[in-house]
Motif scaffolding. Structure first.
Motif, short mmCIF file in Angstrom:
data_model
loop_
_atom_site.label_atom_id
_atom_site.label_comp_id
_atom_site.label_asym_id
_atom_site.label_seq_id
_atom_site.Cartn_x
_atom_site.Cartn_y
_atom_site.Cartn_z
N PRO A 215 0.79 -1.23 0.00
CA PRO A 215 0.00 0.00 0.00
C PRO A 215 0.82 1.28 0.00
CG PRO A 215 0.02 -0.98 2.17
CD PRO A 215 0.69 -1.96 1.27
N THR A 216 2.09 1.19 0.41
CA THR A 216 2.98 2.36 0.35
C THR A 216 4.23 1.96 -0.42
OG1 THR A 216 3.98 1.79 2.48
CG2 THR A 216 2.16 3.37 2.50
N ARG A 217 4.78 2.92 -1.16
CA ARG A 217 5.95 2.63 -1.99
C ARG A 217 7.10 3.55 -1.64
NH1 ARG A 217 0.60 2.83 -4.87
NH2 ARG A 217 -0.02 0.97 -3.72
N VAL A 218 8.27 3.18 -2.11
CA VAL A 218 9.48 3.94 -1.76
C VAL A 218 9.40 5.36 -2.30
CG1 VAL A 218 10.96 1.91 -1.62
CG2 VAL A 218 10.66 3.08 -3.81
N ASP A 219 10.08 6.25 -1.63
CA ASP A 219 10.15 7.64 -2.09
C ASP A 219 10.97 7.73 -3.38
OD1 ASP A 219 8.67 8.52 0.05
OD2 ASP A 219 10.42 8.98 1.28
N PRO A 220 10.65 8.69 -4.24
CA PRO A 220 11.40 8.85 -5.49
C PRO A 220 12.81 9.36 -5.23
CG PRO A 220 9.91 10.69 -5.19
CD PRO A 220 9.59 9.71 -4.11
N GLY A 238 7.95 -1.44 -4.51
CA GLY A 238 8.22 -0.75 -5.77
C GLY A 238 9.63 -0.25 -5.93
N ASP A 239 10.57 -0.70 -5.08
CA ASP A 239 11.92 -0.17 -5.14
C ASP A 239 12.72 -0.70 -6.33
OD1 ASP A 239 11.55 -2.50 -3.48
OD2 ASP A 239 13.67 -2.44 -3.02
N LYS A 240 12.18 -1.69 -7.05
CA LYS A 240 12.86 -2.19 -8.25
C LYS A 240 12.16 -1.75 -9.53
CE LYS A 240 14.67 -6.29 -5.89
NZ LYS A 240 14.65 -7.79 -5.85
N THR A 241 11.33 -0.72 -9.42
CA THR A 241 10.56 -0.25 -10.57
C THR A 241 11.46 0.23 -11.71
OG1 THR A 241 8.64 0.36 -9.21
CG2 THR A 241 8.87 1.46 -11.34
N ILE A 242 12.45 1.04 -11.38
CA ILE A 242 13.34 1.56 -12.42
C ILE A 242 14.22 0.44 -12.97
CG2 ILE A 242 15.08 3.28 -12.97
CD1 ILE A 242 12.25 4.35 -12.31
#
Length: 453
Positions: A215-220, A238-242
């Motif tokens: 429900p919460t993702r890493v800061d940009p 989501g820390d492996k999104t990039i």
């Protein structure tokens, strides 16, 4: 595709009953109503398949796992250790297997297997958590394989096949779904053991293709250092999104859209533009900082300057992992998304529904989403009426918690009007009550002014 789930004595669920799942399933309800627990059951089983070198039959988690449930005492309903924990799900396979059943001296027979139901019962006694039994079965009842710790008789040809460690020498299992202990590996000589091995491998494959975003993702960040990794998913925060985006670029991964294969990055850009979150989106190599450093550049409008992801609204950075996972996950996967529309404008929350419908229809994804967004649900209702997605391709549920016990109700959506026939009281708050209260106050104020005049 996971076709149903059921849990007994799991956290606030005494018995959830059989909860039917669709390609697009939404769970709604008040805080602490139990909707997250429904999804945590699947995450609990997934992290159990990924846990290595452990004697635990089920892995309740730690700070690095998908979900940290503590221990048996914390998980069991009412914290009563006399209760048994029972978990169940159904699964429709992506292909059909032909399985030849060969039981002792009986004549062999074959079954075509395209689905199965799994059930496991876990208990705690003398301070030890152990698997009491587990089973794989056909929904029609034509076959069943069950393993029990203690005595059980094997059935005759044509019916269920029961396996226990005493009569067949199967030995102990390391977990709740049938992986043998180390001493038994390589000793599968009886066909009964091969059957359990076959289904336990299907079990692991199922959860290998299940992906979760919390429900919460890493800061940009202003820049990202890519070490050439090719992650299986964007990770739970989501820390492996990039990393996933760069991996897709290097491997030239495509996604299906309108029966054509298009680049994943292109589809990401299209959605950001469609949702008015960004006019342009690019992932660029920073030459001055080294060959492994990249930055995300966003142009909000056609005339605005290019800025980094950090300089944009927080909602975009929180939504990007959702968008990337929907296209990076392999086709046919199951995605669990908790609060995917968090920090998004109501209009974008509505458009999120269109994104989910697209990847369900075009990428054959199964989406299990937990949300508080009425805008998401309303758009889904509208799309059912417009036949953008069939009603039987969706399932929506409302969860409640009364005195520590959760209940669930399936929402009945009218295909012609989109109306929910059994709309729960205060589903998304008492909006009408607030409107009536404001109207009453306005009338009262007008009356007072007339009296004073």
């Amino acid at each position: 595709m996971i076709t149903h789930i059921r849990m007994k004595n799991f956290k606030s669920w005494k018995d959830s009953g059989e909860v039917q799942l669709a390609p697009l399933t939404g769970f709604f309800g008040t805080n602490s109503s139990g909707k997250s627990s429904l999804l945590q059951m699947l995450l609990l089983l997934k992290q159990t398949t990924e846990q290595e070198n452990t004697e635990e039959v089920i892995f309740f988690g730690n700070n690095g796992s998908y979900v940290n449930l503590g221990n048996f005492h914390e998980v069991i309903h009412g914290h009563s250790q006399e209760n048994h924990l029972e978990l169940e799900f159904g699964y429709k396979l992506h292909k059909t297997y032909s399985l030849r059943w060969n039981v002792t001296d009986k004549e062999p027979w074959e079954s075509r297997i395209d689905r199965f139901a799994f059930n496991t019962v876990i208990s705690k006694a003398n301070g030890k958590v152990d698997v009491k039994n587990f089973s794989y079965a056909d929904s029609s009842g034509s076959w069943k394989i069950a393993w029990y710790i203690k005595e059980i008789k094997r059935s005759v040809y044509g019916g269920p096949l029961f396996i226990n460690e005493d009569s067949l020498g199967y030995g102990q299992v390391t977990n709740c779904y049938g992986t043998p202990t180390t001493k038994d590996i390589g000793s599968y000589q009886r066909p009964e053991k091969e059957y359990i091995k076959f289904f336990s491998q299907l079990f692991e494959k199922l959860f290998l293709n299940l992906y979760y975003l919390g429900p919460t993702r890493v800061d940009p960040r202003r820049d990202y250092n890519w070490q050439g990794m090719h992650p299986e998913h964007s990770d739970r925060w989501g820390d492996k999104t990039i990393d996933a985006l760069l991996s897709a670029r290097v491997r030239n991964l495509k996604t299906s859209h309108k029966k054509e294969d298009v680049p994943i990055e292109g589809r990401i850009s299209d959605w950001l533009q469609k949702m008015d979150l960004a006019h342009s989106f690019s992932l660029n190599w920073i030459e001055a900082q080294g060959s492994k450093t990249y930055e995300v550049r966003i142009q909000k409008t056609q005339s605005s300057p290019l800025v980094t992801l950090v300089d944009m609204g927080y909602g975009l950075s929180q939504f990007l992992p959702v968008l990337v996972l929907c296209y990076y996950a392999p086709e046919g996967s199951t995605l669990i998304l908790e609060q995917p529309g968090i920090h998004l404008h109501p209009m974008v929350q509505s458009q999120l529904a269109d994104l989910l419908i697209e990847v369900v229809n075009e990428r054959n994804l199964q989406i299990l989403v937990e949300s508080h967004s009425e805008h998401l649900l309303t758009r889904l209702q509208r799309r059912i009426v417009e036949e953008k997605i069939a009603a039987d391709q969706t399932a929506f549920y409302f969860c409640r918690n009364n005195d520590g016990a959760s209940t669930i109700e399936k929402l009945d959506v009218d295909e012609a009007s989109g109306d929910i026939k059994n709309w729960p009281e205060n589903f998304f708050g008492d909006v009408m009550g607030d409107m009536f209260a404001m109207t009453d106050k306005q009338v009262e104020s007008i009356a007072e002014k007339r009296t004073e005049g």
